[in-house]
Write an enzyme that holds these catalytic residues in place. Structure first.
Site, short mmCIF file in Angstrom:
data_model
loop_
_atom_site.label_atom_id
_atom_site.label_comp_id
_atom_site.label_asym_id
_atom_site.label_seq_id
_atom_site.Cartn_x
_atom_site.Cartn_y
_atom_site.Cartn_z
N HIS A 121 0.66 -1.09 -0.12
CA HIS A 121 -0.07 -0.22 0.12
C HIS A 121 0.95 1.20 0.16
CE1 HIS A 121 -2.86 3.01 1.67
NE2 HIS A 121 -3.92 2.13 1.36
N ASP A 198 2.67 -4.16 8.12
CA ASP A 198 1.35 -3.50 7.72
C ASP A 198 0.41 -4.64 8.04
OD1 ASP A 198 -0.98 -2.41 6.88
OD2 ASP A 198 0.07 -1.86 4.98
N GLN A 201 -4.75 -5.27 6.69
CA GLN A 201 -5.60 -6.07 6.13
C GLN A 201 -5.75 -7.45 6.99
OE1 GLN A 201 -7.79 -5.30 4.05
NE2 GLN A 201 -7.16 -3.28 3.52
N LYS A 224 -11.23 -0.93 9.90
CA LYS A 224 -11.30 -1.85 9.26
C LYS A 224 -11.63 -3.26 9.86
CE LYS A 224 -7.61 -0.55 5.91
NZ LYS A 224 -8.61 0.04 4.53
N CYS A 361 -4.59 2.29 -3.72
CA CYS A 361 -3.57 3.01 -3.22
C CYS A 361 -2.18 1.87 -3.51
CB CYS A 361 -3.57 3.30 -1.83
SG CYS A 361 -4.91 4.70 -1.34
#
Length: 407
Positions: A121, A198, A201, A224, A361
């Site tokens: 991302h 990261d 997700q 999220k 993104c």
């Protein structure tokens, strides 16, 4: 608890869009919120709205207890050793920037390497680009396999004794690829580098154990994972966080302020300058309560079943290109013949179906895929096979419409 019972807890899902029942397939962008989270935030504003830490009055104590209690919930949720290792941020982007600006600039120099992947991302690319520019370090990329996965052999080839930071997304927001971050962390550590993950997700969709992953930093976003927007967290190993300097200065994060010198509070508060996102933190705590009640293993199994079903059904549509590996998280990204993804999303929206269209993104990944944009359907605990069927029906209608217009 079955999916129909879960759906009843999300007020927004009980509506029509453009005269059709809402089919929400955009949870990778932001998830919907259950009544429990909405009510908890409202309860704070209605019942004990106050600033935290500074006040000795009852409302201030209640707000502080809610704010710090939520920090403990985050710690437990990702299995950090201590709440000192949990720093509240505005989300994953802020968390990654904090690591880059504070740890990165202080520990990377000319001749050093920062290693990432082309699937990242933008929030896990641009901060490292900036660090590389300002320090003279080299930014390197682990190559992708044809199906959009990472080979550990390629990781071994890319990470060297000059590598100081390896930063990789746990799950791709485009391909659905689940990266082997535990194994990558082991390779990074073998070369003396720190591992940044990261987790935007992955945290909403699977059980996270930062100690088992042995990552040095882990970033997540509340919005999220059925929580409110504007709140997230950075996990960092205590030994690393203690050596890092704050990048925001002002109230809340100080210990002593003199005319010419100041000192900082202990962890984690030295990184939380100003009035914090109190309602957001309390809402994040409520979101974690909700997810743990459902069970992260149950959520992951449900999404895996949906992803498999979606891949099977979408593969039946002629002219549809699906990107990413066979084994994936609950994300399916695709293009439909020569129809622009924005046009696909527009027709689907007319049918009450919400999907994402664009570069997500991830422009370097779009270039790697040799496309300018894609459409993306993403699933969560409140989605059903009927939602997938509606998507398939909507895509067939899209093909028919544009076939008629341009045929």
């Amino acid at each position: 608890m079955n999916v129909q019972e879960i759906r009843k807890m999300f007020p927004i899902l009980d509506q029509e869009v453009n005269g059709k029942p809402l089919v929400y397939l955009d949870s990778a962008a932001t998830s919907q919120k259950p009544a429990q989270v909405i009510d908890k935030i409202s309860e704070y504003y209605r019942g004990y709205n106050s600033n935290v830490h500074r006040g000795v009055h009852t409302l201030g104590t209640l707000a502080t207890d809610g704010y710090e209690g939520a920090r403990e919930k985050v710690r437990k949720f990702i299995n950090a050793k201590s709440t000192e290792e949990i720093v509240y941020t505005r989300g994953t982007t802020t968390a990654l920037n904090l690591v880059a600006q504070s740890y990165g600039k202080a520990n990377v120099g000319a001749g050093d390497e920062i290693v990432i992947t082309p699937m990242e991302h933008h929030s896990n690319i641009i901060p490292w680009q900036q660090v590389a520019k300002e320090t003279g370090a080299t930014l390197k990329y682990i190559p992708l396999q044809k199906d959009g996965t990472i080979s550990l052999e390629d990781v071994e080839k890319t990470v060297t004794s000059n590598t100081k930071i390896v930063s990789v997304m746990h799950v791709s927001n485009v391909l659905g690829t689940v990266n082997p971050v535990k194994e990558i962390a082991a390779i990074a550590h073998k070369h003396g580098a720190v591992m940044v993950v990261d987790g935007a997700q992955s945290t909403p969709h699977m059980k996270i154990d930062v100690q088992d992953l042995d990552c040095d930093f882990f970033a997540l976003s509340g919005h999220k994972m059925v929580g409110p927007t504007g709140i997230g967290a950075l996990y960092g190993k205590k030994a690393l966080l203690e050596k890092m300097e704050p990048i925001e200065f002002g109230g809340e994060m100080i210990d002593f302020v003199g005319l010419y010198e100041s000192t900082w509070k202990e962890l984690p508060w030295k990184f939380e300058g100003g009035t914090p996102i109190i309602a957001g933190a309390i809402g994040l705590g409520a979101a974690i309560d909700f997810l743990e009640e459902i069970g992260m293993d149950n959520i992951e199994a449900h999404e895996q079943k949906l992803a498999n079903y979606a891949m099977e059904r979408l593969s039946e549509i002629d002219g549809l290109t699906i990107y990413g590996p066979k084994h994936r998280a609950g994300v399916v990204t695709f293009n439909c013949d020569d129809v622009h993804p924005h046009d696909v999303a527009t027709v689907l929206d007319a049918e009450g179906i919400a999907v994402r269209a664009g570069h997500h993104c991830a422009q370097p990944l779009m270039k790697w895929l040799d496309v300018t944009a894609t459409a993306r359907a993403s699933f969560y605990l409140y989605n059903t096979e009927e939602d997938v069927d509606a998507l398939v029906k909507g895509l067939i209608k899209t093909k028919e419409y544009f076939g008629h217009v341009f045929g």
